[in-house]
Write a protein that holds these residues in place. Structure first.
Motif, mmCIF file in Angstrom:
data_model
loop_
_atom_site.group_PDB
_atom_site.id
_atom_site.type_symbol
_atom_site.label_atom_id
_atom_site.label_comp_id
_atom_site.label_asym_id
_atom_site.label_seq_id
_atom_site.Cartn_x
_atom_site.Cartn_y
_atom_site.Cartn_z
ATOM 1 N N PHE A 146 40.258 43.305 48.382
ATOM 2 C CA PHE A 146 39.437 42.785 47.288
ATOM 3 C C PHE A 146 40.316 42.363 46.113
ATOM 4 C CE2 PHE A 146 37.096 44.030 43.301
ATOM 5 C CZ PHE A 146 36.304 42.886 43.225
ATOM 6 N N ILE A 147 41.250 43.218 45.720
ATOM 7 C CA ILE A 147 42.128 42.912 44.593
ATOM 8 C C ILE A 147 42.935 41.648 44.883
ATOM 9 C CG2 ILE A 147 44.158 43.698 43.287
ATOM 10 C CD1 ILE A 147 43.029 46.585 43.635
ATOM 11 N N ALA A 148 43.498 41.543 46.091
ATOM 12 C CA ALA A 148 44.311 40.374 46.453
ATOM 13 C C ALA A 148 43.475 39.087 46.435
ATOM 14 C CB ALA A 148 44.941 40.579 47.825
ATOM 15 N N CYS A 149 42.282 39.130 47.007
ATOM 16 C CA CYS A 149 41.415 37.945 47.029
ATOM 17 C C CYS A 149 40.964 37.567 45.619
ATOM 18 C CB CYS A 149 40.191 38.197 47.906
ATOM 19 S SG CYS A 149 40.569 38.360 49.656
ATOM 20 N N PHE A 150 40.618 38.574 44.830
ATOM 21 C CA PHE A 150 40.155 38.332 43.463
ATOM 22 C C PHE A 150 41.267 37.695 42.638
ATOM 23 C CE2 PHE A 150 38.897 39.189 39.146
ATOM 24 C CZ PHE A 150 37.513 39.081 39.169
ATOM 25 N N LYS A 151 42.474 38.248 42.752
ATOM 26 C CA LYS A 151 43.597 37.725 41.980
ATOM 27 C C LYS A 151 43.973 36.309 42.423
ATOM 28 C CE LYS A 151 48.030 38.757 39.999
ATOM 29 N NZ LYS A 151 49.012 39.764 39.675
ATOM 30 N N LYS A 152 43.882 36.057 43.709
ATOM 31 C CA LYS A 152 44.198 34.719 44.226
ATOM 32 C C LYS A 152 43.274 33.671 43.610
ATOM 33 C CE LYS A 152 44.575 32.067 48.498
ATOM 34 N NZ LYS A 152 44.330 32.059 49.948
ATOM 35 N N GLN A 153 41.980 33.988 43.472
ATOM 36 C CA GLN A 153 41.025 33.010 42.941
ATOM 37 C C GLN A 153 41.013 32.952 41.423
ATOM 38 O OE1 GLN A 153 37.287 32.588 44.956
ATOM 39 N NE2 GLN A 153 36.239 32.009 43.095
ATOM 40 N N THR A 154 41.151 34.090 40.753
ATOM 41 C CA THR A 154 40.987 34.104 39.295
ATOM 42 C C THR A 154 42.295 34.186 38.523
ATOM 43 O OG1 THR A 154 40.806 36.510 39.132
ATOM 44 C CG2 THR A 154 38.752 35.272 39.541
ATOM 45 N N GLY A 155 43.360 34.620 39.193
ATOM 46 C CA GLY A 155 44.627 34.819 38.495
ATOM 47 C C GLY A 155 44.724 36.173 37.815
ATOM 48 N N LEU A 156 43.667 36.973 37.920
ATOM 49 C CA LEU A 156 43.633 38.296 37.298
ATOM 50 C C LEU A 156 43.215 39.330 38.334
ATOM 51 C CD1 LEU A 156 41.541 37.361 34.116
ATOM 52 C CD2 LEU A 156 44.013 37.732 34.180
ATOM 53 N N THR A 157 43.633 40.558 38.130
ATOM 54 C CA THR A 157 43.099 41.635 38.964
ATOM 55 C C THR A 157 41.690 41.941 38.465
ATOM 56 O OG1 THR A 157 43.855 43.407 37.516
ATOM 57 C CG2 THR A 157 45.412 42.645 39.235
ATOM 58 N N PRO A 158 40.881 42.620 39.267
ATOM 59 C CA PRO A 158 39.547 42.982 38.782
ATOM 60 C C PRO A 158 39.584 43.796 37.481
ATOM 61 C CG PRO A 158 39.650 43.262 41.148
ATOM 62 C CD PRO A 158 41.047 42.956 40.681
ATOM 63 N N LYS A 159 40.544 44.692 37.370
ATOM 64 C CA LYS A 159 40.656 45.487 36.139
ATOM 65 C C LYS A 159 40.996 44.604 34.942
ATOM 66 C CE LYS A 159 43.017 49.408 33.980
ATOM 67 N NZ LYS A 159 42.639 48.916 32.686
ATOM 68 N N GLN A 160 41.955 43.694 35.116
ATOM 69 C CA GLN A 160 42.302 42.773 34.030
ATOM 70 C C GLN A 160 41.103 41.909 33.641
ATOM 71 O OE1 GLN A 160 45.540 40.862 36.083
ATOM 72 N NE2 GLN A 160 47.111 41.997 34.940
ATOM 73 N N TYR A 161 40.363 41.456 34.644
ATOM 74 C CA TYR A 161 39.183 40.631 34.386
ATOM 75 C C TYR A 161 38.151 41.415 33.582
ATOM 76 C CZ TYR A 161 35.504 37.207 35.176
ATOM 77 O OH TYR A 161 34.516 36.268 34.989
ATOM 78 N N ARG A 162 37.883 42.632 34.010
ATOM 79 C CA ARG A 162 36.914 43.470 33.299
ATOM 80 C C ARG A 162 37.381 43.713 31.866
ATOM 81 N NH1 ARG A 162 33.761 47.999 35.494
ATOM 82 N NH2 ARG A 162 32.322 46.341 36.003
ATOM 83 N N ASP A 163 38.673 44.053 31.698
ATOM 84 C CA ASP A 163 39.195 44.322 30.357
ATOM 85 C C ASP A 163 39.036 43.107 29.443
ATOM 86 O OD1 ASP A 163 39.893 46.867 31.160
ATOM 87 O OD2 ASP A 163 42.031 46.409 31.418
ATOM 88 N N GLN A 164 39.168 41.929 30.024
ATOM 89 C CA GLN A 164 39.103 40.706 29.219
ATOM 90 C C GLN A 164 37.676 40.216 28.986
ATOM 91 O OE1 GLN A 164 41.801 37.713 30.577
ATOM 92 N NE2 GLN A 164 41.089 36.184 29.141
ATOM 93 N N MET B 158 34.213 32.962 50.526
ATOM 94 C CA MET B 158 35.044 33.837 49.697
ATOM 95 C C MET B 158 34.863 33.516 48.213
ATOM 96 S SD MET B 158 37.017 36.395 49.423
ATOM 97 C CE MET B 158 37.486 36.717 51.112
ATOM 98 N N SER B 159 34.799 32.238 47.863
ATOM 99 C CA SER B 159 34.644 31.886 46.444
ATOM 100 C C SER B 159 33.316 32.401 45.902
ATOM 101 C CB SER B 159 34.771 30.381 46.230
ATOM 102 O OG SER B 159 33.635 29.692 46.666
ATOM 103 N N LYS B 160 32.263 32.373 46.711
ATOM 104 C CA LYS B 160 30.966 32.883 46.263
ATOM 105 C C LYS B 160 30.989 34.409 46.139
ATOM 106 C CE LYS B 160 29.486 28.914 45.729
ATOM 107 N NZ LYS B 160 29.531 28.404 44.356
ATOM 108 N N ARG B 161 31.706 35.085 47.022
ATOM 109 C CA ARG B 161 31.839 36.549 46.918
ATOM 110 C C ARG B 161 32.608 36.912 45.654
ATOM 111 N NH1 ARG B 161 34.383 38.585 52.279
ATOM 112 N NH2 ARG B 161 33.717 40.645 51.593
ATOM 113 N N ILE B 162 33.660 36.164 45.350
ATOM 114 C CA ILE B 162 34.448 36.441 44.144
ATOM 115 C C ILE B 162 33.628 36.132 42.895
ATOM 116 C CG2 ILE B 162 36.527 35.819 42.842
ATOM 117 C CD1 ILE B 162 37.033 37.589 45.353
#
Length: 167
Positions: free
Chosen positions: A133-151, A100-104
């Motif tokens: 995807f959103i739940a897994c991404f947020k769990k690992q990064t602390g951000l949603t995919p949209k927030q991550y992209r925006d940042q 999962m960490s490699k997928r994220i």
């Protein structure tokens, strides 16, 4: 094995030069200390077994297909239980968490460097749903995919570098 062979070769040559029992004992003590230090150094590095190296290859070769522990174990011709135990002992994490960490991480790179939508990325990385995807991404990064992209999206690099230089 190569390190051990090299060490033995060096010290065998040193023993050939010895002329008395005391010098042989001194070389013996020296080889034991040196060998022990080298093995400690090797053990502290990430040295993995053949099965784990093959497991890494399988994970990275299939990261976009949603590979499972059972599929990897089948390919390696070992049981999933043995693979899970071995992976945990050598790598220090559960194999499913590693996958999962490699997928994220792949998703992070795609969000940062491509213009694919989060939904397209979720599909490309074989997540069961966009919400998963959103739940897994947020769990690992602390951000949603949209927030991550925006940042972190590459188009925003100049904005961030300018704001950092003002601080």
């Amino acid at each position: 094995p190569e390190t051990a062979y090299t060490i033995s070769d060096i010290y065998i040559n040193k023993c050939d030069e010895c002329r008395n029992e005391e010098s042989v004992m001194a070389v013996h003590k020296e080889v034991i200390v040196y060998y022990t230090k080298q093995m400690k150094k090797a053990a502290s590095q990430n040295v993995y077994s053949k099965h784990i190296l093959m497991c890494f290859d399988c994970i990275f070769d299939n990261i976009y297909k949603g590979v499972t522990v059972n599929q990897i174990a089948d390919e390696l011709k070992i049981t999933p239980q043995y693979l899970s135990k071995l992976f945990r002992e050598e790598v220090g994490v559960k194999i499913s968490d590693f996958i999962m960490s490699k997928r994220i991480q792949a998703a992070e790179n795609m969000l940062r460097y491509s213009e694919y939508s989060p939904l397209d990325i979720a599909n490309y990385l074989a997540f069961s749903s966009h919400s998963h995807f959103i739940a897994c991404f947020k769990k690992q990064t602390g951000l949603t995919p949209k927030q991550y992209r925006d940042q972190f999206f590459r188009a925003n690099w100049n904005k961030h570098s300018t704001s950092r230089s003002k601080i």
